[in-house]
Write an enzyme that holds these catalytic residues in place. Structure first.
Site, PDB file in Angstrom:
ATOM      1  N   HIS A 169       0.816  -1.227   0.000  1.00  0.00           N
ATOM      2  CA  HIS A 169       0.000   0.000   0.000  1.00  0.00           C
ATOM      3  C   HIS A 169       0.847   1.273   0.000  1.00  0.00           C
ATOM      4  O   HIS A 169       0.324   2.363  -0.171  1.00  0.00           O
ATOM      5  CB  HIS A 169      -0.932   0.039   1.215  1.00  0.00           C
ATOM      6  CG  HIS A 169      -1.885  -1.112   1.284  1.00  0.00           C
ATOM      7  ND1 HIS A 169      -2.740  -1.434   0.249  1.00  0.00           N
ATOM      8  CD2 HIS A 169      -2.107  -2.034   2.255  1.00  0.00           C
ATOM      9  CE1 HIS A 169      -3.461  -2.499   0.590  1.00  0.00           C
ATOM     10  NE2 HIS A 169      -3.088  -2.886   1.791  1.00  0.00           N
TER      11      HIS A 169
HETATM   12 ZN   LIG Z   1      -3.892  -7.470   2.999  1.00  0.00          ZN
END
Ligand SMILES: [Zn+2]
Length: 330
Positions: free
Chosen positions: A135
């Site tokens: 992320h």
């Molecule tokens: Zn994850």
């Protein structure tokens, strides 16, 4: 032929001792996974595969994919607390955050680079027993991820000349969450050599539509999906990706948060289903002669370390059998 297991006891943050009753993330799971592999196969059998990670990734290397401003912001505990979605971190000193959160992650980033390097240099399978911070993007940490280890390893391998700038790379992300940071980094670098295959639950975080535009094969999953449908989709899409890409190198994010009961993943895959997934991916890539580096991604059940151990045992056993050695693998 060997298999590399890149690991440092420094991956396992002592944060749980500082902040008891903590976080979803089992921050000692890497050590637990390795201990379980050693108890199943025998420590003497695992030892030849261990590659100690002793150094952190440098600031200069991190600047290859992150902005200076973002890296400086990580010196402020509240910024780290937000990225980790864990407010108590705000109360810690910057020194403690660096020692128990940032340093373990910087070590793990170097572990991903080292595993990728070993895989490419020797055309083999190499695991980093951490990493998969998919992320994190250039200016932002989120979803427990601070540094974009997978993309940085590709940049470093090109710098070292192990990977040509035109060599296709296949990035396979089977963590339950969309790998939005990895996709954003590829887009920001206008990197068209990295082909992204991402199977993820569209009902959960991060639902990043901008990042999704960069993904070559985005395979949406829905909450509650079970083994048969999931494995069918995986087989179809990985087979097609391999037919069209012919990768020089592959990176695999083997997140275990697809397991049934995971508090964040929302999927309903059995332990045997996760094991079959990992076997299929690794056998497909290795049968095609592709060097592979594996990172561990997320996994928020108490069983997560056992799923990791299953994958490692299967990989080591397969190699062991072809070397003429047998053994039990739980
Ligand atoms: Zn994850």
């Amino acid at each position: 032929m060997s298999i590399g297991l890149h690991y440092s006891s420094g991956y396992n943050s002592a944060l749980a001792e500082v902040l008891p009753d903590t976080h979803l993330f089992d921050i000692a799971k890497y050590g637990h996974a390795l201990a379980l592999v050693e108890s199943r196969l025998g420590a003497e059998r695992v030892a030849p595969h261990l590659r100690p990670v002793t150094e952190e990734v440098s600031h200069t290397e991190l600047c290859l994919i992150h902005s200076e401003r973002y890296l400086q912001a990580l010196e402020t505990p509240s910024v780290v607390a937000r990225a980790l979605e864990y407010p108590p971190v705000e109360q810690l000193s910057a020194e403690l955050v660096d020692a128990e959160i940032l340093r373990p992650m910087r070590l793990a980033v170097n572990g991903t680079i080292a595993a990728a390097r070993e895989a490419l240099m020797h055309n083999r399978l190499a695991f980093n027993l951490a990493g998969g911070y998919h992320h994190a993007s250039r200016d932002r940490g989120e979803g427990f991820c601070l540094y974009g280890d997978a993309y940085l390893s590709i940049v470093r391998l090109r710098q070292e000349g192990l990977l040509g700038t035109q060599d296709p790379v296949l990035y396979i992300d089977l963590d339950a969450h969309q790998g939005n940071g990895m996709a954003r980094l590829c887009a920001e670098h206008q990197d068209e050599q990295v082909v992204l295959l991402d199977l993820f639950n569209t009902d959960i975080y991060p639902q990043d539509r901008v990042a999704q535009q960069r993904v070559d094969r985005a395979v949406p999953l829905i909450s509650g999906m079970t083994d048969r449908t999931y494995l069918g989709l995986l087989r179809a899409h990985l087979t097609r990706a391999m037919a069209s890409v012919k990768p020089r190198f592959a990176l695999y994010n083997a997140g275990t948060d697809i397991l049934a009961g995971d508090p964040l993943g929302g999927l309903n895959i059995s332990e045997e289903g996760v094991r079959e997934r990992d076997r299929f991916v690794l056998q497909t890539l290795r049968a095609a002669g592709v060097p592979v580096a594996v990172v561990l991604g997320g996994g928020y059940t108490p069983q997560s370390h056992r799923l990791i151990a299953n994958m490692l045992c299967d990989a080591l056993m397969e190699r062991g059998e072809s070397d003429g050695a047998g053994g039990a693998c739980g």
